[in-house]
Scaffold this motif. Structure first.
Motif, short mmCIF file in Angstrom:
data_model
loop_
_atom_site.label_atom_id
_atom_site.label_comp_id
_atom_site.label_asym_id
_atom_site.label_seq_id
_atom_site.Cartn_x
_atom_site.Cartn_y
_atom_site.Cartn_z
N SER A 186 0.82 -1.22 0.00
CA SER A 186 0.00 0.00 0.00
C SER A 186 0.85 1.27 0.00
O SER A 186 2.06 1.24 0.24
N ASP A 187 0.17 2.41 -0.22
CA ASP A 187 0.86 3.71 -0.16
C ASP A 187 1.36 4.00 1.25
O ASP A 187 2.34 4.74 1.42
N GLU A 188 0.69 3.44 2.26
CA GLU A 188 1.11 3.69 3.65
C GLU A 188 2.51 3.14 3.93
O GLU A 188 3.16 3.55 4.89
N ALA A 189 2.98 2.20 3.10
CA ALA A 189 4.31 1.61 3.29
C ALA A 189 5.31 2.11 2.26
O ALA A 189 6.32 1.46 2.00
N SER A 190 5.05 3.29 1.69
CA SER A 190 5.88 3.77 0.57
C SER A 190 7.31 4.10 0.98
O SER A 190 8.18 4.22 0.12
N TYR A 191 7.56 4.26 2.30
CA TYR A 191 8.92 4.58 2.76
C TYR A 191 9.57 3.37 3.44
O TYR A 191 10.56 3.51 4.15
N ILE A 192 9.02 2.20 3.22
CA ILE A 192 9.56 0.96 3.79
C ILE A 192 10.07 0.10 2.65
O ILE A 192 9.31 -0.24 1.73
N THR A 193 11.32 -0.26 2.69
CA THR A 193 11.87 -1.16 1.67
C THR A 193 13.04 -1.94 2.25
O THR A 193 13.73 -1.49 3.17
N GLY A 194 13.22 -3.15 1.71
CA GLY A 194 14.29 -4.01 2.17
C GLY A 194 14.02 -4.70 3.49
O GLY A 194 14.92 -5.29 4.09
N GLU A 195 12.76 -4.70 3.93
CA GLU A 195 12.41 -5.25 5.24
C GLU A 195 11.75 -6.62 5.12
O GLU A 195 11.05 -6.90 4.14
N THR A 196 11.96 -7.43 6.14
CA THR A 196 11.21 -8.68 6.29
C THR A 196 10.34 -8.52 7.53
O THR A 196 10.83 -8.38 8.65
#
Length: 206
Positions: A186-196
């Motif tokens: 979602s757009d709410e997670a647009s600043y989250i990357t590379g995470e498990t």
């Protein structure tokens, strides 16, 4: 499936499998996605390829390892390779790989999963770093033990042993996993990357 993709199409692949069909179906799923991406760019990919058959290290011969690699690591590579070019052109994309608690906690009798799931988590981190500048996020969800037909079929003693390892003292629900995936896409997670994102009732905390 329609033979020709069109704008706004949502593609869902439900590939039911037996143990013997597992490797072939994983490969077939990647082939279908590659075909569709020839006509239209994907914006969201959720890759949930299932796990390799159980077995201890001494039980797995070279053929079993090859099948496990082809059913876990190879689809993650092929699916990512299929969708990323179009996402880069569109400067938007969400990749979510569904993995397992074995990315962090080895599970007895699941040697190939203990080896290959962390490899896919490494791929997630690498692709996230490479593609962040293109507006693409790449993440993973790692479920713990979930209330499914498989866990319901376990002997009562084994089921109790599983629950004893979970601080929340219950199995997860499939909706717990679906909500985690939906959030990362979602757009709410647009600043989250590379995470498990671990969804396991506290079985692994880190």
């Amino acid at each position: 499936l329609r033979t020709e993709p069109f704008e706004g199409t949502r593609v869902r692949l439900y590939l039911r499998r037996t143990r013997d069909e597992w490797e072939a179906l994983c490969r077939r799923g990647a082939e279908i996605v590659r075909y569709w991406c020839r006509y239209a760019a994907a914006e969201i990919l959720v890759a949930n390829v299932g796990g390799p058959p159980p077995g201890r290290f001494e039980d797995l011969d070279a053929g079993a390892w090859e099948r496990a690699i082809n059913g876990v690591l190879r689809p993650a590579l092929d699916l990512s390779r299929a969708v990323l070019p179009g996402m880069r052109i569109g400067r938007f994309g969400r990749l979510v790989h569904v993995l397992s608690i074995t990315t962090r906690v080895p599970v007895e009798g699941l040697t190939s999963s203990n080896v290959l799931r962390p490899a896919v988590a490494g791929l997630v981190a690498d692709l996230a770093r490479e593609n962040a500048v293109h507006g693409i996020t790449v993440n993973a969800v790692a479920p713990g033990f979930i209330d499914t037909d498989m866990t319901r079929a376990l002997p009562e003693e084994q089921r109790k042993h599983l629950l004893d390892q979970i601080p929340m003292a219950r199995l997860g629900d499939v909706t717990d996993i679906a909500r985690a995936v939906a959030f990362l896409a979602s757009d709410e997670a647009s600043y989250i990357t590379g995470e498990t994102l671990h969804v396991n009732g506290g079985m692994y905390m880190g």
